[in-house]
Structures are given as structure tokens and as C-alpha cells.
Design a protein around this motif. Sequence first.
Motif, PDB file in Angstrom:
ATOM      1  N   GLU A  84       5.991  -1.443   8.223  1.00 18.02           N
ATOM      2  CA  GLU A  84       6.046  -0.083   7.682  1.00 18.02           C
ATOM      3  C   GLU A  84       7.094   0.239   6.987  1.00 18.02           C
ATOM      4  N   LEU A  85       6.907   0.802   5.888  1.00 16.77           N
ATOM      5  CA  LEU A  85       7.898   1.329   4.860  1.00 16.77           C
ATOM      6  C   LEU A  85       8.267   2.827   5.024  1.00 16.77           C
ATOM      7  N   LYS A  86       7.456   3.559   5.630  1.00 16.75           N
ATOM      8  CA  LYS A  86       7.206   4.809   6.059  1.00 16.75           C
ATOM      9  C   LYS A  86       7.380   5.338   7.266  1.00 16.75           C
TER      10      LYS A  86
ATOM     11  N   ASN B  27       8.355   9.984   5.373  1.00 17.28           N
ATOM     12  CA  ASN B  27       9.541   9.623   4.584  1.00 17.28           C
ATOM     13  C   ASN B  27       9.889   8.323   5.045  1.00 17.28           C
ATOM     14  N   ASP B  28      10.706   7.766   4.003  1.00 11.85           N
ATOM     15  CA  ASP B  28      11.118   6.339   3.961  1.00 11.85           C
ATOM     16  C   ASP B  28      11.977   6.169   5.357  1.00 11.85           C
TER      17      ASP B  28
ATOM     18  N   ALA C 165       0.793  -1.056   0.028  1.00 14.74           N
ATOM     19  CA  ALA C 165       0.149  -0.063   0.037  1.00 14.74           C
ATOM     20  C   ALA C 165       1.015   1.307  -0.027  1.00 14.74           C
ATOM     21  N   GLU C 166       1.036   1.716  -1.328  1.00 14.24           N
ATOM     22  CA  GLU C 166       2.213   2.852  -1.466  1.00 14.24           C
ATOM     23  C   GLU C 166       1.656   4.157  -0.760  1.00 14.24           C
TER      24      GLU C 166
ATOM     25  N   GLY D  30      10.619  -0.915   8.451  1.00 18.86           N
ATOM     26  CA  GLY D  30      10.555  -0.951  10.195  1.00 18.86           C
ATOM     27  C   GLY D  30      10.341  -2.212  10.521  1.00 18.86           C
ATOM     28  N   LYS D  31       9.808  -2.185  11.789  1.00 16.43           N
ATOM     29  CA  LYS D  31       9.307  -3.505  12.413  1.00 16.43           C
ATOM     30  C   LYS D  31       8.021  -3.961  11.800  1.00 16.43           C
TER      31      LYS D  31
END
Length: 419
Positions: A266-268, A273-274, A231-232, A280-281
Motif C-alpha cells: 500500500e502506497l496510500k 494520502n501517501d 496502480a496509482e 506500507g506493509k
Amino acid sequence: MPPLSSSQQQLQAIDDTVTLIPGLLNDVASLILSFIPYSHQSRLKRTCKSWFVFFSSKTLFFNRRKFKSHSHLLCIFPEDPSISFPFLFDPAHLAWRPLPPLPCNPSTYSLCNFTSVSLGPHIYLLGGSHFDARSFPLDRPLPSGSAFRFNFITYSWERIAPMISPRGSFACAAVHGLNQIIVAGGGSRHSMFAAAGSRINSVERYEVVGNKWVEMDGLPRFRAGCVGFVAEESGEFWVMGGYGESRIVSGVFPVDEYYRDAVVMELKNNDGNDVDGGGGKWREVGDMWEEGQRARLGKIVVLEDDGCRSPEVFMLDQTDILRYDMALNRWQKETSVPRKASDEKSFGFVVLDGELHVMTLLNGLDWSETRRSRQHKKAGTLFIQIYHPRKKTWRSLVAKPPFHHPLDFSTAVMCTIRL
């Protein structure tokens, strides 16, 4: 047409010395030719030398993306792509186009449970499970870490950096905004065996720019046979379903324990921000259905709409299509397939151009009998039932597949691409 030399493969933009259409400026002519559906270009490129150069150039793909004249195509891998040609299918024009087979490795055979995903104007083929003639015992499948990319400009396969952890039957998703691919979980399960095989919890991402794989935080549990999507907008990588531990029935038969939950990375960060390191975790979402509702996750497709903040996730559960409610963490019935089949394995399930495509074969032969037959007969008719989630309507179309045997949708690998 003979293969292009290395110098010819450095395809350049069309210059003013080449005439595409007599009497027209090349800018106008290239725009006209760019709107020709991709499935018809292979025939037209042999019209003349200038058309061959143009239909093999980066200019074509640039124009099609700039003016949004994409063809929404389905790439089908019926079996081991090193011995069986993959095909591109254009449902809008009922046209098929073969892709060259994967480069062959003489030591490995019977590749299955690999994953294909599109990123930009490329198709990536990753991992899988196969047998290796150099290993012992010979009848034990091994996971593969090989990775390939199909370049539609040179129309050939390119070998890219192998995955850090070999795997098959894994979750995979493309992160278009970061030009990356994330893979999670997997194992060595082969389609010839109903159970057994290894499981892993390794997660890694492929960075296209550097042609390298980078390890990420592993899944909370060992998990194979799972599904992944990104989910971008919210910057999340989801992994659903799959199997982990197995139990022994009657002291002999291993039976998979299927997961009912999902996990999210979590990618942000909170600032949008990235996350440093690319991820992430993990966060555990919990069970998506109650015990006894269904044994396992069905076939999953993800509909990404520019006008929608989060992707819509659909599951084909036998003859029902369910929509996933992220807020409730539950599957809600959306509709039912108008024309039924004997079981869900008879269906293929993909999303193309904002519509859900449910595919099945009519008058097809039994796959197990076909494999034992010396004389392969052509597959039956491909019947496609198409559902529009916005309009809540169904339509159907019929196509004649080019394969020499019936498609087994339980083992065939499919991915969509816009060209």
C-alpha cells in the motif's frame, strides 16, 4: 554534428531574435514544429541553426505535452548497452532512431537482466548482472547497482545515484504522481546460466528530486525474476511471479521453484494520502492459477487508461493473451495471437498507445548460431501483431530492424516512452 559544449547544453526557450519560419510568429511556428513526429526531428534539426536549437530545447517537450502531441515510442536494448546501440522505434511511422551507448566501464562486461523504465521525458536504466574483471572467480556473475538516466534534451546518458542493494532480474515500476521509481527483489542471475544466482527481498525507491534511494519494507520472501507495476489510483505497488528457492535434480542440476502468487504494498493510507516513509506493509494476494495450469508467469504488460480506475494487466502465455481479474485473482483468456510462433520466447510483448504489440522475427537466424559466427548478418523482418483490447480487433505491420543480428526477445530489454 559535433557535441554541444556545456554552455550550449543549457538550452533556453526560443527568443524573439530567432526566426523559426519566415513570415510566422515564433509562437505559431514553434507550435507547428512541435507536431512533427519525434522520429523525424533528428533529420529536420539540421535544416538550420534555429531549428537545431528549437528541436533541442525544453520548449519542444513543453509544447508536445501541453497539446498532447506525443509520439508513442519503443526503446529496445538488444544486448549490453555499453557495446550495442539502443534504438527508439516509432511504430506509427516505422522509423528508427539510435541512442548513444551507455558510458563504458572497462572493468565490467556482458551486462544483462537490467531494467529500463520511463519517467517523464527520461529513460532510466537500472541494475543488471555482469562480470567484473576485478573479481574472483572471473566466471561468477555479480549484480550491479549502477543507475543511469537518458536525457532527451541533451541526448546523453547521465549517471545517477546507485541503488542501495545491487540487483538484476527485479520488479520495477515508475510512480508518476510522486516522481519516483520503486524496485523490488532481484538477484545476480545472468542470461548465460539457466539457474543458480542469488536472490534478495530488498525494496527501495528512487526519488528523482533528491537523486537518492530510500529503503522500504522488504518483500515477504526472497524473489527474483518478478514483474512489478503501480496502480496509482488505488495507491498500490504489485509484484507478481518470479522465483525463490531452487531444488536439485539428479543431485546436480538446480531447478527454480517459480511462484504463482502476487504481493501488494500500500502506497496510500485510507485517507488517500501517501503513507509515511513512502510505503506500507505487504499484503499477500495468493496463487493466481492452480497447480499444473502453467509452470511460470508469462510476459506481462500493463495498460493504463485515463478513463479506467485501475490498470489492466495482460499476460502472453505461449500464443494466448490473458487478462488479469484482480477481484478473482485469476487469469482469464482474452484472445489468441493470429500468427503462431514455435514458442513464447520467439515473441516480444509491449503496450503502446493503448494497444498490445506482439513482436516476432520472420526469416531471422538462430541467435546461438549468430553469436558463434564471426560475420554478423542482419536480422530478418520484424513482424508486429497489434491487438486493441477495447475494440477486440487485430491488425499487423512489418518493419525492417536496423540491428546487425537477430533480436533475442528472451534477453532483449524494452520499455515504452511518450515524447
